[in-house]
Design a protein around this motif. Structure first.
Motif, PDB file in Angstrom:
ATOM      1  N   TYR A   1     -34.598  -7.784-119.763  1.00  0.00           N
ATOM      2  CA  TYR A   1     -34.029  -6.925-120.780  1.00  0.00           C
ATOM      3  C   TYR A   1     -35.121  -6.312-121.655  1.00  0.00           C
ATOM      4  N   ARG A   2     -36.182  -7.061-121.895  1.00  0.00           N
ATOM      5  CA  ARG A   2     -37.293  -6.534-122.697  1.00  0.00           C
ATOM      6  C   ARG A   2     -37.902  -5.299-122.059  1.00  0.00           C
ATOM      7  N   HIS A   3     -37.804  -5.209-120.745  1.00  0.00           N
ATOM      8  CA  HIS A   3     -38.358  -4.050-120.043  1.00  0.00           C
ATOM      9  C   HIS A   3     -37.264  -3.054-119.664  1.00  0.00           C
ATOM     10  N   LEU A   4     -36.108  -3.549-119.273  1.00  0.00           N
ATOM     11  CA  LEU A   4     -35.050  -2.667-118.788  1.00  0.00           C
ATOM     12  C   LEU A   4     -34.423  -1.813-119.890  1.00  0.00           C
ATOM     13  N   PHE A   5     -34.234  -2.377-121.070  1.00  0.00           N
ATOM     14  CA  PHE A   5     -33.602  -1.609-122.137  1.00  0.00           C
ATOM     15  C   PHE A   5     -34.455  -0.403-122.544  1.00  0.00           C
ATOM     16  N   PRO A   6     -35.754  -0.583-122.879  1.00  0.00           N
ATOM     17  CA  PRO A   6     -36.556   0.607-123.193  1.00  0.00           C
ATOM     18  C   PRO A   6     -36.730   1.539-121.988  1.00  0.00           C
ATOM     19  N   LEU A   7     -36.762   0.970-120.786  1.00  0.00           N
ATOM     20  CA  LEU A   7     -36.868   1.806-119.589  1.00  0.00           C
ATOM     21  C   LEU A   7     -35.637   2.706-119.451  1.00  0.00           C
ATOM     22  N   MET A   8     -34.465   2.153-119.738  1.00  0.00           N
ATOM     23  CA  MET A   8     -33.241   2.953-119.674  1.00  0.00           C
ATOM     24  C   MET A   8     -33.303   4.115-120.672  1.00  0.00           C
ATOM     25  N   ILE A   9     -33.719   3.817-121.904  1.00  0.00           N
ATOM     26  CA  ILE A   9     -33.809   4.862-122.929  1.00  0.00           C
ATOM     27  C   ILE A   9     -34.797   5.939-122.496  1.00  0.00           C
ATOM     28  N   GLN A  10     -35.966   5.521-122.032  1.00  0.00           N
ATOM     29  CA  GLN A  10     -36.981   6.491-121.620  1.00  0.00           C
ATOM     30  C   GLN A  10     -36.508   7.292-120.421  1.00  0.00           C
ATOM     31  N   HIS A  11     -35.811   6.651-119.488  1.00  0.00           N
ATOM     32  CA  HIS A  11     -35.280   7.360-118.318  1.00  0.00           C
ATOM     33  C   HIS A  11     -34.297   8.451-118.747  1.00  0.00           C
ATOM     34  N   TRP A  12     -33.400   8.124-119.669  1.00  0.00           N
ATOM     35  CA  TRP A  12     -32.458   9.133-120.160  1.00  0.00           C
ATOM     36  C   TRP A  12     -33.207  10.277-120.829  1.00  0.00           C
ATOM     37  N   ARG A  13     -34.207   9.953-121.628  1.00  0.00           N
ATOM     38  CA  ARG A  13     -34.985  11.003-122.287  1.00  0.00           C
ATOM     39  C   ARG A  13     -35.682  11.886-121.253  1.00  0.00           C
ATOM     40  N   ASP A  14     -36.251  11.272-120.243  1.00  0.00           N
ATOM     41  CA  ASP A  14     -36.932  12.045-119.199  1.00  0.00           C
ATOM     42  C   ASP A  14     -35.947  12.929-118.433  1.00  0.00           C
ATOM     43  N   GLU A  15     -34.806  12.366-118.052  1.00  0.00           N
ATOM     44  CA  GLU A  15     -33.810  13.102-117.269  1.00  0.00           C
ATOM     45  C   GLU A  15     -33.210  14.263-118.056  1.00  0.00           C
ATOM     46  N   TRP A  16     -32.996  14.066-119.347  1.00  0.00           N
ATOM     47  CA  TRP A  16     -32.327  15.095-120.145  1.00  0.00           C
ATOM     48  C   TRP A  16     -33.310  16.111-120.725  1.00  0.00           C
ATOM     49  N   LYS A  17     -34.617  15.851-120.538  1.00  0.00           N
ATOM     50  CA  LYS A  17     -35.670  16.789-120.925  1.00  0.00           C
ATOM     51  C   LYS A  17     -35.503  17.331-122.354  1.00  0.00           C
ATOM     52  N   GLN A  18     -35.200  16.423-123.277  1.00  0.00           N
ATOM     53  CA  GLN A  18     -35.036  16.782-124.680  1.00  0.00           C
ATOM     54  C   GLN A  18     -36.118  16.146-125.552  1.00  0.00           C
ATOM     55  N   GLY A  19     -37.162  15.615-124.925  1.00  0.00           N
ATOM     56  CA  GLY A  19     -38.208  14.946-125.684  1.00  0.00           C
ATOM     57  C   GLY A  19     -37.746  13.579-126.166  1.00  0.00           C
ATOM     58  N   ASP A  20     -38.412  13.084-127.190  1.00  0.00           N
ATOM     59  CA  ASP A  20     -38.082  11.761-127.738  1.00  0.00           C
ATOM     60  C   ASP A  20     -36.964  11.887-128.764  1.00  0.00           C
ATOM     61  N   PHE A  21     -35.790  12.306-128.276  1.00  0.00           N
ATOM     62  CA  PHE A  21     -34.657  12.474-129.187  1.00  0.00           C
ATOM     63  C   PHE A  21     -34.278  11.133-129.816  1.00  0.00           C
ATOM     64  N   PRO A  22     -33.642  11.158-130.985  1.00  0.00           N
ATOM     65  CA  PRO A  22     -33.261   9.910-131.658  1.00  0.00           C
ATOM     66  C   PRO A  22     -32.337   9.080-130.773  1.00  0.00           C
ATOM     67  N   PHE A  23     -32.624   7.805-130.703  1.00  0.00           N
ATOM     68  CA  PHE A  23     -31.781   6.877-129.948  1.00  0.00           C
ATOM     69  C   PHE A  23     -31.529   5.671-130.832  1.00  0.00           C
ATOM     70  N   TYR A  24     -30.338   5.594-131.389  1.00  0.00           N
ATOM     71  CA  TYR A  24     -29.955   4.511-132.285  1.00  0.00           C
ATOM     72  C   TYR A  24     -28.941   3.633-131.574  1.00  0.00           C
ATOM     73  N   PHE A  25     -29.137   2.340-131.660  1.00  0.00           N
ATOM     74  CA  PHE A  25     -28.296   1.399-130.923  1.00  0.00           C
ATOM     75  C   PHE A  25     -27.868   0.256-131.823  1.00  0.00           C
ATOM     76  N   VAL A  26     -26.864  -0.469-131.363  1.00  0.00           N
ATOM     77  CA  VAL A  26     -26.331  -1.602-132.103  1.00  0.00           C
ATOM     78  C   VAL A  26     -26.832  -2.888-131.457  1.00  0.00           C
TER      79      VAL A  26
END
Length: 185
Positions: A1-26
């Motif tokens: 999880y320490r690797h998969l959670f940030p990897l998921m966020i970065q993957h979404w950012r890469d796929e959506w090509k919006q840069g380092d958009f804000p990602f707030y989580f609970v």
């Protein structure tokens, strides 16, 4: 999880090509039965892994809700306060409103005899408890790494003094380290 959670966020950012958009989580809520003694907790490790994402990825934020969960329901019923905590991140970081938005986080610890002085970051107007006067949910361990419940005293805007009569020389400290922690800081 320490690797998969940030990897998921970065993957979404890469796929959506919006840069380092804000990602707030609970952060995961308190869940399962309370424990009478300090013990290992995979649930607490998952919460810690989520917190580590804040340091590993830019423009991320975490709403801490260990006080809003239900022991036997993984999804807190109090959605409004969860949403308000997320909204504070957006209001402060994306709209420039000057409000406290980030939960206190561990900064450092210094052993002083039989006590550990813990310094926190992001304390707003200062550390406080929300019910009784003394911090609850602290544990310390000696060299044997056996954690014992500890007492705590707020000794500054960003510092807590922690000790246990059962641990003469503490080397480690934990706060809210349980599936369903009883904590108030």
């Amino acid at each position: 999880y320490r690797h998969l959670f940030p990897l998921m966020i970065q993957h979404w950012r890469d796929e959506w090509k919006q840069g380092d958009f804000p990602f707030y989580f609970v952060q995961l809520a308190d869940f399962r039965d309370e424990s009478a003694d300090p013990q290992a907790s995979a649930w607490a490790e998952l919460r810690e892994a989520q917190t580590m994402t804040l340091a590993s990825l830019p423009n991320t934020g975490q709403a801490v809700i260990t006080d809003l969960g239900e022991a036997h329901d993984i999804h807190p019923k109090d959605k409004q306060n969860v949403a308000k905590r997320l909204a504070r991140w957006a209001l402060a970081r994306d709209y420039g409103i000057d409000i406290v938005y980030r939960s206190p986080e561990f900064k450092s610890a210094e052993v002083q005899g039989s006590k550990i002085i813990v310094t926190m970051d992001h304390t707003g107007d200062g550390l406080d408890t929300f019910d009784v006067g003394q911090p609850v949910g602290l544990a310390v361990a000696g060299e044997d790494q056996v954690f014992k419940w500890a007492q705590g005293k707020i000794v500054g805007k960003d510092r807590i003094e922690v000790w246990s009569d059962e641990v003469a020389t503490p080397v480690a400290v934990r706060y809210a380290w349980a599936d369903n922690p009883v904590c108030n800081l």
